[in-house]
Design a protein around this motif. Structure first.
Motif, PDB file in Angstrom:
ATOM      1  N   LEU A   1       0.794  -1.173  -0.166  1.00 43.77           N
ATOM      2  CA  LEU A   1       0.065  -0.058  -0.004  1.00 43.77           C
ATOM      3  C   LEU A   1       0.808   1.258  -0.081  1.00 43.77           C
ATOM      4  O   LEU A   1       0.681   2.265  -0.811  1.00 43.77           O
ATOM      5  CB  LEU A   1      -0.943  -0.136   1.426  1.00 43.77           C
ATOM      6  CG  LEU A   1      -2.099  -0.789   1.291  1.00 43.77           C
ATOM      7  CD1 LEU A   1      -2.960  -0.925   2.389  1.00 43.77           C
ATOM      8  CD2 LEU A   1      -2.913  -0.849  -0.119  1.00 43.77           C
ATOM      9  N   GLY A   2       1.781   1.410   0.700  1.00 44.99           N
ATOM     10  CA  GLY A   2       2.644   2.507   1.039  1.00 44.99           C
ATOM     11  C   GLY A   2       3.698   2.767  -0.011  1.00 44.99           C
ATOM     12  O   GLY A   2       4.068   3.936  -0.129  1.00 44.99           O
ATOM     13  N   MET A   3       4.221   1.757  -0.541  1.00 43.97           N
ATOM     14  CA  MET A   3       4.987   1.798  -1.700  1.00 43.97           C
ATOM     15  C   MET A   3       4.328   1.704  -3.062  1.00 43.97           C
ATOM     16  O   MET A   3       4.296   2.982  -3.980  1.00 43.97           O
ATOM     17  CB  MET A   3       6.272   1.002  -1.434  1.00 43.97           C
ATOM     18  CG  MET A   3       7.324   1.205  -2.370  1.00 43.97           C
ATOM     19  SD  MET A   3       7.294   0.991  -4.301  1.00 43.97           S
ATOM     20  CE  MET A   3       6.861  -0.911  -4.356  1.00 43.97           C
ATOM     21  N   PHE A   4       4.207   0.400  -3.332  1.00 44.48           N
ATOM     22  CA  PHE A   4       3.269   0.151  -4.790  1.00 44.48           C
ATOM     23  C   PHE A   4       2.015   0.916  -4.981  1.00 44.48           C
ATOM     24  O   PHE A   4       2.260   1.827  -6.151  1.00 44.48           O
ATOM     25  CB  PHE A   4       2.898  -1.391  -4.789  1.00 44.48           C
ATOM     26  CG  PHE A   4       2.621  -1.748  -6.185  1.00 44.48           C
ATOM     27  CD1 PHE A   4       3.668  -1.827  -7.139  1.00 44.48           C
ATOM     28  CD2 PHE A   4       1.385  -1.614  -6.566  1.00 44.48           C
ATOM     29  CE1 PHE A   4       3.262  -2.199  -8.643  1.00 44.48           C
ATOM     30  CE2 PHE A   4       0.966  -2.033  -7.676  1.00 44.48           C
ATOM     31  CZ  PHE A   4       1.846  -2.377  -8.933  1.00 44.48           C
ATOM     32  N   VAL A   5       1.144   1.005  -4.226  1.00 42.94           N
ATOM     33  CA  VAL A   5      -0.160   1.578  -4.567  1.00 42.94           C
ATOM     34  C   VAL A   5       0.119   3.341  -4.478  1.00 42.94           C
ATOM     35  O   VAL A   5      -0.347   3.770  -5.485  1.00 42.94           O
ATOM     36  CB  VAL A   5      -1.084   1.406  -3.503  1.00 42.94           C
ATOM     37  CG1 VAL A   5      -2.416   2.175  -3.613  1.00 42.94           C
ATOM     38  CG2 VAL A   5      -1.634  -0.100  -3.467  1.00 42.94           C
ATOM     39  N   VAL A   6       0.891   3.560  -3.632  1.00 40.35           N
ATOM     40  CA  VAL A   6       1.137   5.246  -3.900  1.00 40.35           C
ATOM     41  C   VAL A   6       1.897   5.569  -4.981  1.00 40.35           C
ATOM     42  O   VAL A   6       1.609   6.585  -5.523  1.00 40.35           O
ATOM     43  CB  VAL A   6       1.976   5.538  -2.526  1.00 40.35           C
ATOM     44  CG1 VAL A   6       2.836   6.915  -2.698  1.00 40.35           C
ATOM     45  CG2 VAL A   6       1.332   5.652  -1.399  1.00 40.35           C
ATOM     46  N   THR A   7       2.966   4.674  -5.478  1.00 38.79           N
ATOM     47  CA  THR A   7       3.692   5.106  -6.572  1.00 38.79           C
ATOM     48  C   THR A   7       2.506   5.037  -7.636  1.00 38.79           C
ATOM     49  O   THR A   7       2.774   5.869  -8.572  1.00 38.79           O
ATOM     50  CB  THR A   7       4.581   4.138  -7.045  1.00 38.79           C
ATOM     51  OG1 THR A   7       5.601   3.967  -5.810  1.00 38.79           O
ATOM     52  CG2 THR A   7       5.433   3.957  -8.211  1.00 38.79           C
ATOM     53  N   MET A   8       1.911   3.898  -7.962  1.00 36.52           N
ATOM     54  CA  MET A   8       0.800   4.023  -9.016  1.00 36.52           C
ATOM     55  C   MET A   8      -0.203   5.000  -9.053  1.00 36.52           C
ATOM     56  O   MET A   8      -0.485   5.516 -10.147  1.00 36.52           O
ATOM     57  CB  MET A   8       0.257   2.544  -9.106  1.00 36.52           C
ATOM     58  CG  MET A   8       0.849   1.407  -9.365  1.00 36.52           C
ATOM     59  SD  MET A   8       1.775   1.492 -10.900  1.00 36.52           S
ATOM     60  CE  MET A   8       3.479   1.682 -10.425  1.00 36.52           C
ATOM     61  N   ILE A   9      -0.725   5.646  -7.974  1.00 38.96           N
ATOM     62  CA  ILE A   9      -1.651   6.368  -7.824  1.00 38.96           C
ATOM     63  C   ILE A   9      -1.135   7.937  -7.737  1.00 38.96           C
ATOM     64  O   ILE A   9      -1.884   8.858  -8.398  1.00 38.96           O
ATOM     65  CB  ILE A   9      -2.471   6.264  -6.648  1.00 38.96           C
ATOM     66  CG1 ILE A   9      -3.328   4.963  -6.506  1.00 38.96           C
ATOM     67  CG2 ILE A   9      -3.502   7.319  -6.299  1.00 38.96           C
ATOM     68  CD1 ILE A   9      -4.272   4.541  -5.369  1.00 38.96           C
ATOM     69  N   PHE A  10      -0.123   8.076  -7.350  1.00 39.39           N
ATOM     70  CA  PHE A  10       0.496   9.499  -7.153  1.00 39.39           C
ATOM     71  C   PHE A  10       1.904   9.740  -8.012  1.00 39.39           C
ATOM     72  O   PHE A  10       1.737  10.680  -8.820  1.00 39.39           O
ATOM     73  CB  PHE A  10       0.785   9.857  -5.679  1.00 39.39           C
ATOM     74  CG  PHE A  10      -0.470   9.575  -5.051  1.00 39.39           C
ATOM     75  CD1 PHE A  10      -1.358  10.696  -4.955  1.00 39.39           C
ATOM     76  CD2 PHE A  10      -0.813   8.570  -4.101  1.00 39.39           C
ATOM     77  CE1 PHE A  10      -2.575  10.609  -4.294  1.00 39.39           C
ATOM     78  CE2 PHE A  10      -1.766   8.588  -3.176  1.00 39.39           C
ATOM     79  CZ  PHE A  10      -2.784   9.545  -3.227  1.00 39.39           C
ATOM     80  N   ASN A  11       2.886   8.945  -7.699  1.00 38.63           N
ATOM     81  CA  ASN A  11       4.126   9.149  -8.476  1.00 38.63           C
ATOM     82  C   ASN A  11       4.012   9.097 -10.052  1.00 38.63           C
ATOM     83  O   ASN A  11       4.476  10.181 -10.717  1.00 38.63           O
ATOM     84  CB  ASN A  11       5.205   8.568  -7.714  1.00 38.63           C
ATOM     85  CG  ASN A  11       5.486   9.051  -6.295  1.00 38.63           C
ATOM     86  OD1 ASN A  11       4.839   8.294  -5.536  1.00 38.63           O
ATOM     87  ND2 ASN A  11       6.246   9.892  -6.189  1.00 38.63           N
ATOM     88  N   VAL A  12       3.341   8.030 -10.323  1.00 42.13           N
ATOM     89  CA  VAL A  12       3.355   7.654 -11.976  1.00 42.13           C
ATOM     90  C   VAL A  12       2.731   8.711 -12.511  1.00 42.13           C
ATOM     91  O   VAL A  12       3.119   9.276 -13.650  1.00 42.13           O
ATOM     92  CB  VAL A  12       3.079   6.365 -12.104  1.00 42.13           C
ATOM     93  CG1 VAL A  12       2.649   6.024 -13.692  1.00 42.13           C
ATOM     94  CG2 VAL A  12       3.927   5.293 -11.617  1.00 42.13           C
ATOM     95  N   PRO A  13       1.453   9.035 -12.227  1.00 39.09           N
ATOM     96  CA  PRO A  13       0.788  10.035 -12.909  1.00 39.09           C
ATOM     97  C   PRO A  13       1.344  11.559 -12.855  1.00 39.09           C
ATOM     98  O   PRO A  13       1.392  12.214 -14.029  1.00 39.09           O
ATOM     99  CB  PRO A  13      -0.675  10.136 -12.186  1.00 39.09           C
ATOM    100  CG  PRO A  13      -0.896   8.850 -11.575  1.00 39.09           C
ATOM    101  CD  PRO A  13       0.515   8.529 -11.198  1.00 39.09           C
ATOM    102  N   LEU A  14       1.898  11.843 -11.793  1.00 36.62           N
ATOM    103  CA  LEU A  14       3.043  13.105 -11.879  1.00 36.62           C
ATOM    104  C   LEU A  14       3.920  12.946 -12.998  1.00 36.62           C
ATOM    105  O   LEU A  14       4.333  13.964 -13.497  1.00 36.62           O
ATOM    106  CB  LEU A  14       3.458  13.353 -10.485  1.00 36.62           C
ATOM    107  CG  LEU A  14       2.268  13.782  -9.438  1.00 36.62           C
ATOM    108  CD1 LEU A  14       3.047  13.832  -7.931  1.00 36.62           C
ATOM    109  CD2 LEU A  14       2.005  15.336  -9.847  1.00 36.62           C
ATOM    110  N   ASN A  15       4.692  11.767 -12.844  1.00 35.89           N
ATOM    111  CA  ASN A  15       5.731  11.549 -13.773  1.00 35.89           C
ATOM    112  C   ASN A  15       5.295  11.615 -15.292  1.00 35.89           C
ATOM    113  O   ASN A  15       5.856  12.298 -16.256  1.00 35.89           O
ATOM    114  CB  ASN A  15       6.343  10.310 -13.717  1.00 35.89           C
ATOM    115  CG  ASN A  15       7.071  10.021 -12.444  1.00 35.89           C
ATOM    116  OD1 ASN A  15       7.575  11.114 -11.909  1.00 35.89           O
ATOM    117  ND2 ASN A  15       7.525   9.024 -12.212  1.00 35.89           N
ATOM    118  N   ASN A  16       4.020  11.135 -15.619  1.00 34.84           N
ATOM    119  CA  ASN A  16       3.485  11.081 -16.809  1.00 34.84           C
ATOM    120  C   ASN A  16       3.178  12.542 -17.355  1.00 34.84           C
ATOM    121  O   ASN A  16       3.454  12.921 -18.543  1.00 34.84           O
ATOM    122  CB  ASN A  16       2.050  10.411 -17.032  1.00 34.84           C
ATOM    123  CG  ASN A  16       2.573   8.825 -16.757  1.00 34.84           C
ATOM    124  OD1 ASN A  16       3.611   8.409 -17.206  1.00 34.84           O
ATOM    125  ND2 ASN A  16       1.527   8.164 -16.537  1.00 34.84           N
ATOM    126  N   ALA A  17       2.311  13.328 -16.505  1.00 33.51           N
ATOM    127  CA  ALA A  17       2.240  14.837 -16.647  1.00 33.51           C
ATOM    128  C   ALA A  17       3.662  15.708 -16.896  1.00 33.51           C
ATOM    129  O   ALA A  17       3.590  16.485 -17.698  1.00 33.51           O
ATOM    130  CB  ALA A  17       1.475  15.201 -15.499  1.00 33.51           C
TER     131      ALA A  17
END
Length: 161
Positions: A98-114
């Motif tokens: 939850l704290g690493m994988f889900v956070v990465t997919m929900i928050f960090n990856v979309p920010l990277n894509n933007a």
């Protein structure tokens, strides 16, 4: 046989969580600060280059297999609840997923894509970059803490066995 598999998964997960915790810590402690100091266009270009290179490196297989192993440990421990270290295994697995994988997919990856879709020289890029530096780093702090805590919990489970 299952005992040996669990011990192997525990060691693999502890090491994987530790490696990723160190990577995330570096970004939280100084990389993002340094990128913020080099100017908007250069910072965006550098972060985009990092985001491309990181998924082409050993990071991605370690990221994915550590997540799978951590999730498996949590599930296995639920079925072996009475054994020493089971609670630490469940807590470590859930915290990591939850704290690493889900956070990465929900928050960090979309920010990277933007960030990847932005024109670094555009006026809109300034607000995007400012938001990226604060929001991405905040969620990276969460990943750092989750990975570090999961590593400690997996080591505690190893010690309990």
């Amino acid at each position: 046989m299952l005992h040996m598999l669990m011990v192997g998964l525990l060691w693999f997960s502890a090491v994987g969580c530790g490696l990723l915790a160190g990577l995330y810590f570096a970004f939280s402690a100084f990389i993002m600060t340094a990128l913020g100091r080099i100017g908007q266009a250069a910072g965006i270009a550098a972060m985009n280059a990092i985001n491309i290179a990181i998924v082409q490196s050993l990071f991605l297989p370690i990221f994915l297999t550590t997540t799978a192993a951590s999730g498996a440990l949590a599930v296995i421990a639920l079925f072996r609840w009475g054994e020493p270290g089971a609670m630490a295994m469940v807590a470590g697995g859930v915290l990591y997923v939850l704290g690493m994988f889900v956070v990465t997919m929900i928050f960090n990856v979309p920010l990277n894509n933007a960030l990847a879709a932005a024109d670094p020289a555009s006026p809109e890029a300034a607000s995007l970059w400012a938001r990226y530096l604060t929001d991405w780093t905040l969620w990276n702090h969460v990943r750092t803490v989750a990975s570090t805590a999961a590593c400690a919990l997996f080591i505690a489970a190893i010690a309990a066995r």
